[in-house]
Structures are given as C-alpha cells and as structure tokens.
Design an enzyme around this catalytic site. Sequence first.
Site, PDB file in Angstrom:
ATOM      1  N   SER A 144       0.814  -1.221   0.000  1.00  0.00           N
ATOM      2  CA  SER A 144       0.000   0.000   0.000  1.00  0.00           C
ATOM      3  C   SER A 144       0.844   1.265   0.000  1.00  0.00           C
ATOM      4  O   SER A 144       0.417   2.296  -0.542  1.00  0.00           O
ATOM      5  CB  SER A 144      -0.953  -0.003   1.204  1.00  0.00           C
ATOM      6  OG  SER A 144      -0.240  -0.213   2.405  1.00  0.00           O
ATOM      7  N   HIS A 195       1.713   4.501   4.879  1.00  0.00           N
ATOM      8  CA  HIS A 195       0.990   5.218   3.830  1.00  0.00           C
ATOM      9  C   HIS A 195       1.554   6.629   3.649  1.00  0.00           C
ATOM     10  O   HIS A 195       1.696   7.107   2.520  1.00  0.00           O
ATOM     11  CB  HIS A 195      -0.496   5.289   4.184  1.00  0.00           C
ATOM     12  CG  HIS A 195      -1.158   3.952   4.220  1.00  0.00           C
ATOM     13  ND1 HIS A 195      -2.399   3.741   4.778  1.00  0.00           N
ATOM     14  CD2 HIS A 195      -0.740   2.737   3.774  1.00  0.00           C
ATOM     15  CE1 HIS A 195      -2.720   2.461   4.666  1.00  0.00           C
ATOM     16  NE2 HIS A 195      -1.727   1.833   4.064  1.00  0.00           N
TER      17      HIS A 195
END
Length: 314
Positions: A144, A195
């Site tokens: 991610s 992230h």
Amino acid sequence: MQRRQGRVNAGLLLLLYQISQVGLRNIPSVTLGVLVLNIFFFLNPVRPLPEVCISVNEGFYRKNWQRLLLSPVHHADDWHLYYNMISMLWKGIMLEKKLKSTWFAYIIVVFSVLIGVVYMALEFMLMKILDDPSYEMNCAVGFSGVLFALKVLNNHYNPGRVSSVLGLQISSKYACWVELVAIHLISPGTSFAGHLAGILVGLMYTRGPLKKIMEACAGGIFSLSDPARPRDYYSDYYRYSSYPYGTPRNYYDYTGGLTEEEQLERAVLNSLTERDFGGATYNNERRPYGFWFPPNQHSEEEIRRQRLRRFERR
C-alpha cells in the site's frame, strides 16, 4: 502456504476473477508482473510475516535490510492482497502506458525500497518525539505504501480530476491526504506511517529531486518518457469510440481502462454532449458505456436543428 490452509481465500479468488475480466493481454507487462509476484509470495511466503515485516528494530538496529525488499510483496491476508492488487491494476494501466514499461519497473523497485527507508525514519522520529519505544517495534508489510506513491504520480500526470472519498467529492490534488486520514480512521490497524511514507516518496519524485537522481543513476540505460503533465487523460481511449455493433469486446475495451469513477465522469460529459445535439442518435450505433465521442460529421437534419436554435437565441 501452511498458514492459508483450511479456508477458502475469497479475496484471492475475487482478484483472479477481476484480472480475468480485464484480460491478461490488456494488462501492461510490468503491472502484470507485479500482480503475479505478489500473488506468488502470498501463496508461497518466503518466511512467516514476523520475519519479513519492516520496522526500526529490524531495519536500523538489526540491519536486516533484505526486509526492505520482502515486506512490500507480502500481505497479511487475502483481502489485504485483493485491495492492494486491484488498486495496482488500475494505477498500473494508467501509468505504465505513460511512463513506458522499463521506467515504470524502475520506479516500482526504487519506490519499494525507499518507502521502507522513509517509513523507518518516520517511526524513529515518532519514537524520539513521543518518547515511546513501541514505535520502533511497529512492523509493516504490504504494497500500500507504493500504491500511495503511485497515486501521487497519477494525480500529477492527470491533474484537475475529482475523486470520491467516502462519498465526498475531493480534488485529486488533495485526495491522497484525505484517503490517508480516512483509511486510518476506518481501519486503525493499518500503517499510517507506511501510507504517509508513500505520499512523501511520491512528492519527492514529482516535486523534489528524486526523479533527477533516478535519471542520473540510470545513465541513459532506460528510454525515459515524461509525458506532458496537462495531457488529456482521455486521449488514449479515442480508438475505442467506433466499435461496430455486435463486435465482441473484452472488459478493457468496454471500459477503456477507466475506473468506475472515471467512467461516471465520462458518462456525465456524454449526457451533456447529447443535450447539445438535441439528444439525437448517430447512425443508430450502439455506444460503449461511459466514454463515447460523437462523430465529427452530422446529418442535414441535425445541422438544420442547430441553425434553428441559433436563430431562436437571437
């Protein structure tokens, strides 16, 4: 493989189904390679997750640098894999065609390693600022972070779009920041620092020196391709607008590689176009959903209607 026995991996099955709908021949080579690599390591992990995840303790202190390569391609479960790879599928289709496969592969490799380094730096800073040693033990896996970096690149090369985040219409310029907070609130177990590291690496490429450093390191080995940023991101799909009625189409031809959000935006634009031309149909053609473009030539009846409307406005 042992840790996945005894249950059906519904996320993996759904991922394979989505890939089959798009069609292997419609997925660029590097994007397809990334999908295959992540699926392979999901089914055949090199080591258990605690031995491949990246953290300050394992990276900085114990010098297990191989985890920088292993952590992005391992996932916690099948749904973790599914959501990451579906996102990779669409971002890869959009970006690999613009950047060319060799350079796109270079970006994936550099981003995968660099995001792990930035992640450890962020966790180390939090540990020092908050005086909380637990941050050095936070261990992360998954692709991610790379996806957040690719989202920054996609927004950079396709500016002016609007993204839907939790039902809110957000300018693509700020969408990644809103998603960063929203994902953390909805799923607190996700790695906020991972992230954020992805966004920072993406900004280092688009606004910082990273791209020039990568070009200097490549030394002409790669054929660089940097498309003009304001380029119309629909231009690649003009060739799909004139399919004859009844011609078999695969999923990519049907959507032109657009996401559901982009298809909706194109459908709205088409509805406005149809109003401008009085809602007329053109040669009774069946139109591909979401991104149909009217032909340049119009019938005499349509031209007459346009002239009448002009006179009525006067």
